[in-house]
Scaffold this motif. Structure first.
Motif, PDB file in Angstrom:
ATOM      1  N   MET A   1     -19.779  -7.545  14.089  1.00  0.00           N
ATOM      2  CA  MET A   1     -18.587  -7.545  13.242  1.00  0.00           C
ATOM      3  C   MET A   1     -17.634  -8.632  13.748  1.00  0.00           C
ATOM      4  N   PRO A   2     -17.238  -9.540  12.860  1.00  0.00           N
ATOM      5  CA  PRO A   2     -16.271 -10.565  13.278  1.00  0.00           C
ATOM      6  C   PRO A   2     -14.938  -9.925  13.676  1.00  0.00           C
ATOM      7  N   ASN A   3     -14.189 -10.651  14.471  1.00  0.00           N
ATOM      8  CA  ASN A   3     -12.864 -10.184  14.861  1.00  0.00           C
ATOM      9  C   ASN A   3     -11.968 -10.095  13.645  1.00  0.00           C
ATOM     10  N   LYS A   4     -11.104  -9.117  13.654  1.00  0.00           N
ATOM     11  CA  LYS A   4     -10.118  -9.058  12.577  1.00  0.00           C
ATOM     12  C   LYS A   4      -8.764  -9.427  13.151  1.00  0.00           C
ATOM     13  N   ALA A   5      -8.023 -10.162  12.342  1.00  0.00           N
ATOM     14  CA  ALA A   5      -6.693 -10.618  12.747  1.00  0.00           C
ATOM     15  C   ALA A   5      -5.682 -10.099  11.739  1.00  0.00           C
ATOM     16  N   ILE A   6      -4.578  -9.624  12.241  1.00  0.00           N
ATOM     17  CA  ILE A   6      -3.497  -9.147  11.384  1.00  0.00           C
ATOM     18  C   ILE A   6      -2.621 -10.335  11.021  1.00  0.00           C
ATOM     19  N   ILE A   7      -2.345 -10.493   9.738  1.00  0.00           N
ATOM     20  CA  ILE A   7      -1.533 -11.602   9.238  1.00  0.00           C
ATOM     21  C   ILE A   7      -0.141 -11.063   8.924  1.00  0.00           C
ATOM     22  N   HIS A   8       0.872 -11.821   9.366  1.00  0.00           N
ATOM     23  CA  HIS A   8       2.261 -11.414   9.108  1.00  0.00           C
ATOM     24  C   HIS A   8       3.101 -12.634   8.763  1.00  0.00           C
ATOM     25  N   SER A   9       3.961 -12.468   7.760  1.00  0.00           N
ATOM     26  CA  SER A   9       4.919 -13.507   7.399  1.00  0.00           C
ATOM     27  C   SER A   9       6.314 -12.913   7.366  1.00  0.00           C
ATOM     28  N   ASP A  10       7.254 -13.566   8.032  1.00  0.00           N
ATOM     29  CA  ASP A  10       8.650 -13.139   7.946  1.00  0.00           C
ATOM     30  C   ASP A  10       9.242 -13.465   6.574  1.00  0.00           C
ATOM     31  N   ASN A  11       8.549 -14.314   5.793  1.00  0.00           N
ATOM     32  CA  ASN A  11       9.031 -14.718   4.478  1.00  0.00           C
ATOM     33  C   ASN A  11       8.561 -13.794   3.362  1.00  0.00           C
ATOM     34  N   ALA A  12       7.842 -12.748   3.732  1.00  0.00           N
ATOM     35  CA  ALA A  12       7.409 -11.720   2.781  1.00  0.00           C
ATOM     36  C   ALA A  12       7.966 -10.385   3.269  1.00  0.00           C
TER      37      ALA A  12
END
Length: 127
Positions: free
Chosen positions: A1-12
């Motif tokens: 299973m590939p690594n999962k990364a959490i995506i975050h934007s302060d603009n959303a």
């Protein structure tokens, strides 16, 4: 299973529940639903349905950018509407944010959305 990364934007808008704005696995980014909240104030955008639709696409764009992509990288888009008579307006607004070839899409009529929003959209992006 590939690594999962959490995506975050302060603009959303911040997540208002137990979810992340997006999750990246391999080269695929799963975008959580965005409603027409203004990120800075976490309040609903003022205006009519079109104003809400614009805010939703701006929010999605911000999360896409945080994942090193853009709206053009979305391959599947789901749009949820509390009133399907707004479908032509969705097409008009969406045309201002997307270029051909357009993503695969579903437009789904539902009875209610969080914070009484009139529209929500989520998607899958490949970067």
């Amino acid at each position: 299973m590939p690594n999962k990364a959490i995506i975050h934007s302060d603009n959303a808008p911040e997540a208002i529940g137990t979810y992340s704005q997006a999750v990246k696995v391999g080269d695929t980014v799963y975008l959580s639903g965005q409603i027409p909240l203004i990120a800075e104030s976490m309040t609903m955008v003022d205006g009519d349905f079109a104003a809400q639709a614009h805010q939703v696409f701006k929010n999605l764009a911000s999360v896409c950018e945080a994942a090193n992509g853009s709206l053009q990288d979305i391959v599947k888009l789901n749009i949820y509407l509390t009133d399907l008579s707004n479908f032509p307006i969705v097409n008009e607004v969406m045309g201002q944010y997307f270029e051909q070839p357009y993503p695969a899409r579903a437009a789904i009529g539902i009875s209610q959305l969080p914070k009484d929003a009139l529209i929500e959209a989520d998607g899958i992006m490949v970067v």
